[in-house]
Scaffold this motif. Structure first.
Motif, PDB file in Angstrom:
ATOM      1  N   LEU A  10       0.833  -1.214   0.000  1.00 43.55           N
ATOM      2  CA  LEU A  10       0.000   0.000   0.000  1.00 43.55           C
ATOM      3  C   LEU A  10       0.869   1.266   0.000  1.00 43.55           C
ATOM      4  CD1 LEU A  10      -2.948  -0.716   2.473  1.00 43.55           C
ATOM      5  CD2 LEU A  10      -3.096  -0.360   0.017  1.00 43.55           C
ATOM      6  N   VAL A  11       1.926   1.238   0.827  1.00 44.91           N
ATOM      7  CA  VAL A  11       2.824   2.402   0.884  1.00 44.91           C
ATOM      8  C   VAL A  11       3.511   2.593  -0.461  1.00 44.91           C
ATOM      9  CG1 VAL A  11       4.937   3.306   1.945  1.00 44.91           C
ATOM     10  CG2 VAL A  11       3.169   2.310   3.383  1.00 44.91           C
ATOM     11  N   GLY A  18       5.059   0.182  -6.893  1.00 45.91           N
ATOM     12  CA  GLY A  18       4.199  -0.985  -6.713  1.00 45.91           C
ATOM     13  C   GLY A  18       3.939  -1.685  -8.040  1.00 45.91           C
ATOM     14  N   ARG A  19       3.518  -2.918  -7.904  1.00 45.53           N
ATOM     15  CA  ARG A  19       3.311  -3.742  -9.106  1.00 45.53           C
ATOM     16  C   ARG A  19       1.952  -3.435  -9.736  1.00 45.53           C
ATOM     17  NH1 ARG A  19       4.407  -9.543  -6.548  1.00 45.53           N
ATOM     18  NH2 ARG A  19       2.739  -8.737  -5.229  1.00 45.53           N
ATOM     19  N   PRO A  20       1.848  -3.608 -11.049  1.00 46.14           N
ATOM     20  CA  PRO A  20       0.564  -3.334 -11.722  1.00 46.14           C
ATOM     21  C   PRO A  20      -0.572  -4.202 -11.179  1.00 46.14           C
ATOM     22  CG  PRO A  20       2.333  -3.615 -13.316  1.00 46.14           C
ATOM     23  CD  PRO A  20       2.911  -3.953 -11.987  1.00 46.14           C
ATOM     24  N   ASP A  22      -0.923  -5.245  -8.155  1.00 42.65           N
ATOM     25  CA  ASP A  22      -1.358  -4.674  -6.868  1.00 42.65           C
ATOM     26  C   ASP A  22      -2.285  -3.483  -7.106  1.00 42.65           C
ATOM     27  OD1 ASP A  22       0.117  -6.541  -5.535  1.00 42.65           O
ATOM     28  OD2 ASP A  22       1.804  -5.205  -5.073  1.00 42.65           O
ATOM     29  N   ARG A  23      -1.938  -2.696  -8.093  1.00 45.70           N
ATOM     30  CA  ARG A  23      -2.781  -1.527  -8.390  1.00 45.70           C
ATOM     31  C   ARG A  23      -4.161  -1.956  -8.884  1.00 45.70           C
ATOM     32  NH1 ARG A  23      -1.975   3.562  -8.129  1.00 45.70           N
ATOM     33  NH2 ARG A  23       0.247   3.330  -7.746  1.00 45.70           N
ATOM     34  N   SER A  24      -4.160  -2.984  -9.729  1.00 49.74           N
ATOM     35  CA  SER A  24      -5.470  -3.432 -10.236  1.00 49.74           C
ATOM     36  C   SER A  24      -6.288  -4.071  -9.101  1.00 49.74           C
ATOM     37  CB  SER A  24      -5.306  -4.403 -11.412  1.00 49.74           C
ATOM     38  OG  SER A  24      -4.561  -5.510 -10.996  1.00 49.74           O
ATOM     39  N   HIS A  25      -5.581  -4.751  -8.163  1.00 49.45           N
ATOM     40  CA  HIS A  25      -6.285  -5.307  -6.994  1.00 49.45           C
ATOM     41  C   HIS A  25      -6.903  -4.174  -6.166  1.00 49.45           C
ATOM     42  CE1 HIS A  25      -7.131  -7.843  -3.483  1.00 49.45           C
ATOM     43  NE2 HIS A  25      -6.700  -6.805  -2.780  1.00 49.45           N
ATOM     44  N   LEU A  26      -6.119  -3.121  -5.983  1.00 45.25           N
ATOM     45  CA  LEU A  26      -6.580  -1.970  -5.196  1.00 45.25           C
ATOM     46  C   LEU A  26      -7.853  -1.363  -5.797  1.00 45.25           C
ATOM     47  CD1 LEU A  26      -5.889   0.027  -2.871  1.00 45.25           C
ATOM     48  CD2 LEU A  26      -4.576   1.333  -4.522  1.00 45.25           C
ATOM     49  N   GLU A  27      -7.888  -1.339  -7.112  1.00 43.86           N
ATOM     50  CA  GLU A  27      -9.059  -0.756  -7.775  1.00 43.86           C
ATOM     51  C   GLU A  27     -10.308  -1.637  -7.620  1.00 43.86           C
ATOM     52  OE1 GLU A  27      -7.492  -0.188 -11.678  1.00 43.86           O
ATOM     53  OE2 GLU A  27      -6.322   1.569 -11.061  1.00 43.86           O
ATOM     54  N   CYS A  29     -10.787  -3.940  -4.955  1.00 42.92           N
ATOM     55  CA  CYS A  29     -11.044  -4.423  -3.584  1.00 42.92           C
ATOM     56  C   CYS A  29     -11.448  -3.253  -2.683  1.00 42.92           C
ATOM     57  CB  CYS A  29      -9.786  -5.106  -3.027  1.00 42.92           C
ATOM     58  SG  CYS A  29      -9.940  -5.608  -1.307  1.00 42.92           S
ATOM     59  N   ALA A  30     -12.668  -3.324  -2.165  1.00 37.30           N
ATOM     60  CA  ALA A  30     -13.184  -2.220  -1.342  1.00 37.30           C
ATOM     61  C   ALA A  30     -12.381  -2.092  -0.039  1.00 37.30           C
ATOM     62  CB  ALA A  30     -14.658  -2.465  -1.034  1.00 37.30           C
ATOM     63  N   ARG A  31     -11.997  -3.247   0.526  1.00 34.88           N
ATOM     64  CA  ARG A  31     -11.263  -3.219   1.799  1.00 34.88           C
ATOM     65  C   ARG A  31      -9.902  -2.545   1.623  1.00 34.88           C
ATOM     66  NH1 ARG A  31      -7.901  -7.006   4.348  1.00 34.88           N
ATOM     67  NH2 ARG A  31      -7.831  -6.672   6.587  1.00 34.88           N
ATOM     68  N   CYS A  32      -9.187  -2.955   0.584  1.00 31.41           N
ATOM     69  CA  CYS A  32      -7.863  -2.361   0.334  1.00 31.41           C
ATOM     70  C   CYS A  32      -8.003  -0.883  -0.039  1.00 31.41           C
ATOM     71  CB  CYS A  32      -7.126  -3.119  -0.765  1.00 31.41           C
ATOM     72  SG  CYS A  32      -6.538  -4.725  -0.211  1.00 31.41           S
ATOM     73  N   ALA A  33      -9.048  -0.546  -0.771  1.00 31.50           N
ATOM     74  CA  ALA A  33      -9.271   0.860  -1.145  1.00 31.50           C
ATOM     75  C   ALA A  33      -9.501   1.695   0.107  1.00 31.50           C
ATOM     76  CB  ALA A  33     -10.464   0.966  -2.094  1.00 31.50           C
ATOM     77  N   ASP A  34     -10.230   1.120   1.056  1.00 30.09           N
ATOM     78  CA  ASP A  34     -10.486   1.825   2.312  1.00 30.09           C
ATOM     79  C   ASP A  34      -9.197   2.009   3.108  1.00 30.09           C
ATOM     80  OD1 ASP A  34     -12.223   2.961   4.300  1.00 30.09           O
ATOM     81  OD2 ASP A  34     -11.761   1.165   5.503  1.00 30.09           O
TER      82      ASP A  34
END
Lengths: 190, 172
Positions: A10-11, A18-20, A22-27, A29-34
């Motif tokens: 996340l940092v 960060g890896r692509p 991870d970024r796509s996961h972030l987009e 996943c509501a929990r990670c986005a939060d």
């Protein structure tokens, strides 16, 4: 679906790395986005607080040691230093004021030298000492033994030296003074 | 047309002095030390303005010189440790003067916790965090200024963030 992102990921994403994936996961996943949003908020708050004037003065830094530790270190160093200083100084004074260190049996080096000189010049001193009482007799024996030790030591050293080169006649010469040690003791024995 | 050295110096002083002293106060525990660092940095700037003929990015230059001066000051002898350790931590004294309205919104207790946590970071972590998140430099610029690799900057940054956020999370 992939597992949620760790704090480090996340940092890194926040830092623009960060890896692509991870970024796509972030987009997605509501929990990670939060969590990402909270990280952003926290960093903004921390930045605002640190940038706000005035910065505090009365916060101990990590480098600050406890006062007692510094005081203890200085005291220990002082005690060791003074000990070393006085040990050397006292040693010097003791060397200056104390009499010549006595050899084996309480015979001083000066007495030993005088005895050897007297012996080579004429009559050994213990001959004279032997006739003046029991205490002087013991002293004469001690003196004689010390001179004998001295000759034995010298003889041993010379023998070693000569042995290193070649075995010569020095041993006969060395034994000669030792023979004279018994002079004058015929009377004592009787 | 190039500015006269004195004019250039005065402009830079007006634009950056407060920022450099604030940076010093962030990196050093003692405000007097921060003032001294500010004077030291601007003395160097004065000399550099007279000798440097090439066009310079004076803002980053000043920050770099200030960070180095703070580091030198932290390393300058055991008496400094003694002096720092003699500063007692008193509840409520940390942010005693008026902070900015934004910082006021954070709340006093929370501000104290952040400062406390920041002061307990390693010197390198403090420097990296301040340059990246207070000064707003890029990771690469921070790495170049501090003589570190970008990877090392990220490691220091991650540790600093984890530590500071932990302080924030205590009781919300």
């Amino acid at each position: 679906m992939r597992r949620c992102l760790g704090d480090k990921a996340l940092v890194l994403l926040h830092e623009g790395d960060g890896r692509p994936e991870d970024r796509s996961h972030l987009e997605g996943c509501a929990r990670c986005a939060d969590r990402y949003r909270r990280l952003t908020d926290d960093l903004r708050v921390i930045g605002v607080v640190l940038a706000s004037d005035p910065a505090p003065a009365a916060v101990p830094s990590r480098a600050a040691w406890p006062r007692w530790a510094a005081a203890a270190a200085v005291t220990v160093a002082l005690v060791i230093g003074l000990n070393l200083l006085f040990a050397r100084e006292w040693g010097r004074v003791a060397w200056r004021t104390s009499p010549e260190p006595a050899g084996a049996g309480g015979v001083t080096t000066e007495e030993l030298i005088a005895a050897v000189e007297a012996m080579t010049a004429g009559e050994p001193p213990w001959v004279e000492l032997a006739g003046t009482g029991a205490a002087s007799g013991r002293r004469a024996s001690t003196l004689q033994a010390s001179v004998a030790d001295l000759y034995a030591t010298v003889a041993g050293e010379e023998a070693c030296e000569s042995l290193a080169a070649s075995l010569g006649d020095e041993c006969d010469q060395l034994s000669a003074p030792a023979d004279t040690l018994g002079a004058g003791f015929e009377d004592l024995d009787s | 047309m190039a500015l006269h050295p004195n004019t250039q110096y005065e402009e830079l002083y007006a634009a950056h002095y407060a920022r450099i002293v604030r940076l010093g106060r962030m990196l050093l525990a003692n405000p007097d030390d921060a003032e001294e660092v500010g004077q030291e940095v601007f003395l160097k700037l004065f000399q550099a303005c007279r000798t440097e003929t090439r066009p310079m990015q004076w803002g980053p230059w000043l920050t770099r010189v200030a960070v180095n001066a703070c580091r030198d000051r932290r390393r300058s002898g055991w008496w400094k440790l003694w002096r720092e350790s003699s500063v007692e931590l008193q509840e409520g004294s940390i942010t005693s003067a008026e902070p900015s309205p934004e910082a006021q919104a954070v709340g006093r207790e929370r501000r104290d916790r952040i400062w406390r946590s920041f002061r307990r970071l390693a010197a390198r972590q403090q420097e990296v965090f301040v340059l990246r998140h207070v000064e707003g430099w890029s990771t690469e610029a921070v790495a170049q200024a501090l003589g570190l690799s970008p990877g090392s900057v990220k490691r220091h940054l991650f540790r600093a963030i984890r530590h500071l956020r932990a302080a924030l999370e205590v009781n919300g």
